[in-house]
Design a protein around this motif. Structure first.
Motif, PDB file in Angstrom:
ATOM      1  N   ARG A 141       0.827  -1.202   0.000  1.00 20.29           N
ATOM      2  CA  ARG A 141       0.000   0.000   0.000  1.00 20.29           C
ATOM      3  C   ARG A 141       0.869   1.265   0.000  1.00 20.29           C
ATOM      4  O   ARG A 141       0.550   2.241  -0.681  1.00 20.29           O
ATOM      5  CB  ARG A 141      -0.924   0.010   1.220  1.00 20.29           C
ATOM      6  CG  ARG A 141      -1.755   1.283   1.362  1.00 20.29           C
ATOM      7  CD  ARG A 141      -2.716   1.183   2.539  1.00 20.29           C
ATOM      8  NE  ARG A 141      -3.388   2.455   2.752  1.00 20.29           N
ATOM      9  CZ  ARG A 141      -2.904   3.426   3.531  1.00 20.29           C
ATOM     10  NH1 ARG A 141      -1.762   3.244   4.170  1.00 20.29           N
ATOM     11  NH2 ARG A 141      -3.558   4.561   3.654  1.00 20.29           N
ATOM     12  N   HIS A 336     -12.585  -1.257   6.210  1.00 22.24           N
ATOM     13  CA  HIS A 336     -13.127  -2.259   5.293  1.00 22.24           C
ATOM     14  C   HIS A 336     -12.494  -2.094   3.907  1.00 22.24           C
ATOM     15  O   HIS A 336     -13.144  -1.610   2.963  1.00 22.24           O
ATOM     16  CB  HIS A 336     -14.644  -2.130   5.197  1.00 22.24           C
ATOM     17  CG  HIS A 336     -15.340  -2.141   6.524  1.00 22.24           C
ATOM     18  ND1 HIS A 336     -15.428  -3.264   7.313  1.00 22.24           N
ATOM     19  CD2 HIS A 336     -15.964  -1.131   7.218  1.00 22.24           C
ATOM     20  CE1 HIS A 336     -16.087  -2.979   8.428  1.00 22.24           C
ATOM     21  NE2 HIS A 336     -16.412  -1.691   8.398  1.00 22.24           N
ATOM     22  N   ARG A 339      -9.617  -5.241  -0.470  1.00 18.04           N
ATOM     23  CA  ARG A 339      -8.770  -6.434  -0.464  1.00 18.04           C
ATOM     24  C   ARG A 339      -7.731  -6.249   0.631  1.00 18.04           C
ATOM     25  O   ARG A 339      -7.544  -5.134   1.125  1.00 18.04           O
ATOM     26  CB  ARG A 339      -8.114  -6.652  -1.824  1.00 18.04           C
ATOM     27  CG  ARG A 339      -7.352  -5.477  -2.348  1.00 18.04           C
ATOM     28  CD  ARG A 339      -6.945  -5.671  -3.801  1.00 18.04           C
ATOM     29  NE  ARG A 339      -8.080  -6.023  -4.636  1.00 18.04           N
ATOM     30  CZ  ARG A 339      -8.916  -5.134  -5.158  1.00 18.04           C
ATOM     31  NH1 ARG A 339      -8.759  -3.840  -4.912  1.00 18.04           N
ATOM     32  NH2 ARG A 339      -9.914  -5.509  -5.910  1.00 18.04           N
ATOM     33  N   PRO A 340      -7.031  -7.317   1.046  1.00 14.46           N
ATOM     34  CA  PRO A 340      -6.074  -7.187   2.148  1.00 14.46           C
ATOM     35  C   PRO A 340      -5.007  -6.129   1.862  1.00 14.46           C
ATOM     36  O   PRO A 340      -4.378  -6.136   0.811  1.00 14.46           O
ATOM     37  CB  PRO A 340      -5.459  -8.585   2.243  1.00 14.46           C
ATOM     38  CG  PRO A 340      -6.494  -9.494   1.669  1.00 14.46           C
ATOM     39  CD  PRO A 340      -7.145  -8.704   0.572  1.00 14.46           C
ATOM     40  N   MET A 341      -4.828  -5.210   2.801  1.00 12.91           N
ATOM     41  CA  MET A 341      -3.773  -4.214   2.697  1.00 12.91           C
ATOM     42  C   MET A 341      -3.491  -3.639   4.077  1.00 12.91           C
ATOM     43  O   MET A 341      -4.282  -3.807   5.008  1.00 12.91           O
ATOM     44  CB  MET A 341      -4.148  -3.092   1.720  1.00 12.91           C
ATOM     45  CG  MET A 341      -5.327  -2.236   2.131  1.00 12.91           C
ATOM     46  SD  MET A 341      -5.661  -0.886   0.966  1.00 12.91           S
ATOM     47  CE  MET A 341      -6.147  -1.778  -0.486  1.00 12.91           C
ATOM     48  N   ARG A 343      -3.342  -1.475   7.213  1.00 14.68           N
ATOM     49  CA  ARG A 343      -4.209  -0.476   7.818  1.00 14.68           C
ATOM     50  C   ARG A 343      -3.402   0.802   8.056  1.00 14.68           C
ATOM     51  O   ARG A 343      -2.260   0.740   8.522  1.00 14.68           O
ATOM     52  CB  ARG A 343      -4.750  -1.009   9.147  1.00 14.68           C
ATOM     53  CG  ARG A 343      -5.777  -0.115   9.821  1.00 14.68           C
ATOM     54  CD  ARG A 343      -6.081  -0.650  11.219  1.00 14.68           C
ATOM     55  NE  ARG A 343      -7.212   0.063  11.811  1.00 14.68           N
ATOM     56  CZ  ARG A 343      -8.452  -0.398  11.824  1.00 14.68           C
ATOM     57  NH1 ARG A 343      -8.717  -1.588  11.282  1.00 14.68           N
ATOM     58  NH2 ARG A 343      -9.428   0.290  12.388  1.00 14.68           N
ATOM     59  N   ASP A 409       2.664  -6.143   6.027  1.00 13.62           N
ATOM     60  CA  ASP A 409       1.276  -6.288   5.568  1.00 13.62           C
ATOM     61  C   ASP A 409       0.920  -7.709   5.164  1.00 13.62           C
ATOM     62  O   ASP A 409      -0.127  -7.953   4.566  1.00 13.62           O
ATOM     63  CB  ASP A 409       0.998  -5.344   4.396  1.00 13.62           C
ATOM     64  CG  ASP A 409       1.864  -5.658   3.176  1.00 13.62           C
ATOM     65  OD1 ASP A 409       2.780  -6.494   3.293  1.00 13.62           O
ATOM     66  OD2 ASP A 409       1.631  -5.061   2.113  1.00 13.62           O
ATOM     67  N   GLY A 410       1.789  -8.674   5.476  1.00 18.41           N
ATOM     68  CA  GLY A 410       1.495 -10.051   5.106  1.00 18.41           C
ATOM     69  C   GLY A 410       1.745 -10.361   3.647  1.00 18.41           C
ATOM     70  O   GLY A 410       1.399 -11.439   3.179  1.00 18.41           O
ATOM     71  N   PRO A 412       0.509  -9.170   0.465  1.00 19.64           N
ATOM     72  CA  PRO A 412      -0.650  -9.537  -0.358  1.00 19.64           C
ATOM     73  C   PRO A 412      -0.299  -9.774  -1.819  1.00 19.64           C
ATOM     74  O   PRO A 412      -0.994 -10.539  -2.504  1.00 19.64           O
ATOM     75  CB  PRO A 412      -1.580  -8.331  -0.199  1.00 19.64           C
ATOM     76  CG  PRO A 412      -0.686  -7.194   0.173  1.00 19.64           C
ATOM     77  CD  PRO A 412       0.414  -7.800   0.992  1.00 19.64           C
ATOM     78  N   SER A 415       0.511 -13.371  -2.234  1.00 21.21           N
ATOM     79  CA  SER A 415      -0.705 -14.188  -2.202  1.00 21.21           C
ATOM     80  C   SER A 415      -1.431 -14.130  -3.545  1.00 21.21           C
ATOM     81  O   SER A 415      -1.901 -15.147  -4.062  1.00 21.21           O
ATOM     82  CB  SER A 415      -1.630 -13.703  -1.081  1.00 21.21           C
ATOM     83  OG  SER A 415      -1.001 -13.815   0.171  1.00 21.21           O
ATOM     84  N   GLU A 416      -1.516 -12.915  -4.131  1.00 19.30           N
ATOM     85  CA  GLU A 416      -2.152 -12.784  -5.441  1.00 19.30           C
ATOM     86  C   GLU A 416      -1.368 -13.537  -6.508  1.00 19.30           C
ATOM     87  O   GLU A 416      -1.945 -14.185  -7.382  1.00 19.30           O
ATOM     88  CB  GLU A 416      -2.273 -11.302  -5.809  1.00 19.30           C
ATOM     89  CG  GLU A 416      -3.253 -10.524  -4.956  1.00 19.30           C
ATOM     90  CD  GLU A 416      -3.321  -9.067  -5.361  1.00 19.30           C
ATOM     91  OE1 GLU A 416      -2.535  -8.662  -6.251  1.00 19.30           O
ATOM     92  OE2 GLU A 416      -4.154  -8.331  -4.800  1.00 19.30           O
TER      93      GLU A 416
END
Length: 527
Positions: A141, A336, A339-341, A343, A409-410, A412, A415-416
């Motif tokens: 992000r 909300h 998609r995962p990002m 915060r 942020d894990g 993402p 993952s994609e």
């Protein structure tokens, strides 16, 4: 030193500086800025001059196309609020604050010229920031916001710049007369840019000769800019829309044999343009400094220092305020994301606030001021000082700040990519003829190696990856050695040699495991 020898020496020095920057983990624009400043005071150095009306087209247009082509429209939409905050509000506040400071310190400076100075130093350049951040794998992000800001704020800042320069030429700053022109430039650019992108792609896809295709890409880039400027549109916004349209249409219509060398050429050209921009403006500094009496030079440096402080403070004050409101909103109404990002946190706000280094656009727009522009020398010196100051102060401390903040942020994007690999592999294998044969088995295995990754084929990650890498390198080395022996012995001529050499190069460049490792370790080029 003759001009050609000087240019060659500059390029060699710049390559060495960039290599030194990579070795110590600093953004290479920092070293180019320092090198440009020092070069200005080397005895015997020639002053290189470019026509002001060509500077923006030469330096900015290719950089914008390169950055806009890689921009993700989806991610830009997902982060529209911070982008609007930075691209519109931060640029506007910075421009206004710098104009007020400059006019207060130089009372004879016309307001339109002060606003032009503000617009010149307002847009940050993400090249330095992402050169530092990508190697540390920051949250996606943050990269999206910084790269999107760098792309879009050039349009907002240079629109203000164009209006201000026009107001100086007209002798007045009449908003009621300039507003319709401003609006027409924005709307027209949003229409003409995509139209030119669609037309250009249809023409380029007919060209199969690689050097010709690459040359026409650059010709098209400059043509779009010049056409936009000639009919009163925004060259920046038109070029950005043009490149984004190409990015949506070209991947399905451009063969890999053209795309691979094209990417390499564009990365090289963008690097060369950064070199030239820093060196050119560095060479303009010496005549300015030599022509100024000591008291006036001190005054110029005071103005430059004040503007430098202003651009840093305004960015931090505005974005941290925006970040506070954003965090309050998420605490009150929930977070909300589509998609995962990551915060938004105080740490992420601080990192974005501190990643405000100025670069190529600031240098090019300062050089593009027409001769006779009010206090042109002061503006050029101030612009270079702001670029140099932000790169040294913020560029050299950004890595330390990111490590201290420890933002994650894990991943993402990974993952994609994982999900996409599975889907692409499923589609590719499903399209193959049914049944088994040595040929089909080899195709299936090759697809699995290239799309599924090292750790999922035939063996454990370490075992398979190590064995494959070692065997592939050994085979290529032996093949190259045999080919060299054949040429050196006179058994084959250079035509046959280069044909087979090219085949081995492609085998090395497109090897699935080596390509994957390169993607993970090399710095990406460009915006």
């Amino acid at each position: 030193m003759p001009a050609l020898e000087q240019i060659l020496a500059i390029f060699v020095a710049a390559v060495l500086l960039a290599a030194a920057a990579r070795r110590i983990g600093a953004p290479y624009p920092v070293f180019l800025a320092v090198g440009g400043a020092l070069l200005a005071f080397v005895p015997g150095t020639h002053t290189l001059v470019l026509p002001p009306d060509l500077v923006l087209a030469l330096f900015v247009a290719p950089v914008l196309v390169d950055a806009a082509y890689d921009a993700s429209l989806r991610d830009l939409r997902d982060n529209w609020a911070p982008l609007v905050s930075l691209v519109v509000v931060a640029v506007g506040l910075t421009t206004a604050a710098v104009a007020v400071v400059a006019h207060a310190l130089v009372p004879g400076l016309p307001w339109a010229a002060a606003i032009a100075l503000g617009a010149i130093v307002a847009p940050p350049d993400a090249v330095a920031a992402t050169a530092v951040l990508r190697s540390l794998h920051p949250p996606q992000r943050l990269l999206t916001i910084l790269e999107g800001e760098s792309l879009l704020n050039d349009a907002s800042a240079l629109l203000i710049y164009r209006v201000a320069v026009g107001a100086v030429a007209a002798g007045s700053f009449a908003f009621d007369k300039l507003a319709p022109t401003f609006l027409l430039a924005v709307v027209g650019s949003l229409v003409v840019g995509p139209a030119l992108g669609w037309t250009t792609q249809r023409l380029l896809e007919r060209v199969q000769h690689i050097p010709t295709a690459i040359i026409l890409q650059f010709v098209g880039t400059f043509t779009v800019w010049l056409v936009a400027e000639s009919i009163g549109l925004s060259g920046v916004l038109t070029t950005v829309c043009f490149a984004m349209t190409l990015a949506r249409t070209a991947p399905a219509r451009t063969p890999a044999r053209i795309r691979i060398p094209t990417n390499a050429v564009w990365a090289t050209v963008i690097f060369a343009l950064n070199i030239f921009a820093f060196i050119f403006i560095g060479l303009q500094i010496r005549p300015i400094v030599d022509a100024l009496p000591a008291p006036e030079l001190r005054h110029y440096l005071v103005v430059a220092a004040a503007v430098l402080v202003t651009v840093i403070v305004v960015r931090i004050a505005w974005h941290m305020s925006f970040n506070t409101v954003l965090r309050w909103k998420h605490h009150r109404f929930g977070y909300h994301p589509p998609r995962p990002m990551l915060r938004p946190t105080a740490g992420s706000g601080l990192l974005i606030s501190w990643a405000g280094m100025r670069g190529l656009v600031t240098l090019a727009s300062a050089l593009a001021l027409p001769a006779g522009f009010p206090e042109r020398n002061l503006i050029i010196l101030t612009a270079f000082s702001v670029v140099l100051g932000t790169l040294l102060i913020q560029g050299l401390t950004l890595k330390t700040l990111l490590r201290w903040l420890d933002l994650h942020d894990g991943d993402p994007v990974a993952s994609e990519e994982h999900a996409a690999r599975d889907r692409v592999l499923e589609a590719a294998l499903g399209a193959l003829p049914a049944g088994t044969s040595p040929a089909m088995d080899m195709v299936r295995k090759n697809f699995k190696i290239r799309l599924k990754g090292v750790g999922r084929v035939d063996a454990a990650p370490g075992t398979f990856g190590s064995a494959y890498e070692s065997a592939y390198r050994q085979g290529l080395r032996a093949g190259r050695a045999a080919l060299l022996e054949l040429r050196d012995a006179g058994d084959i001529g250079d035509d046959a040699f280069h044909t087979l050499e090219n085949e081995l190069d492609w085998m090395e460049a497109t090897d699935p495991l080596r390509a994957q490792n390169a993607d993970q370790t090399e710095e990406p080029a460009g915006s």
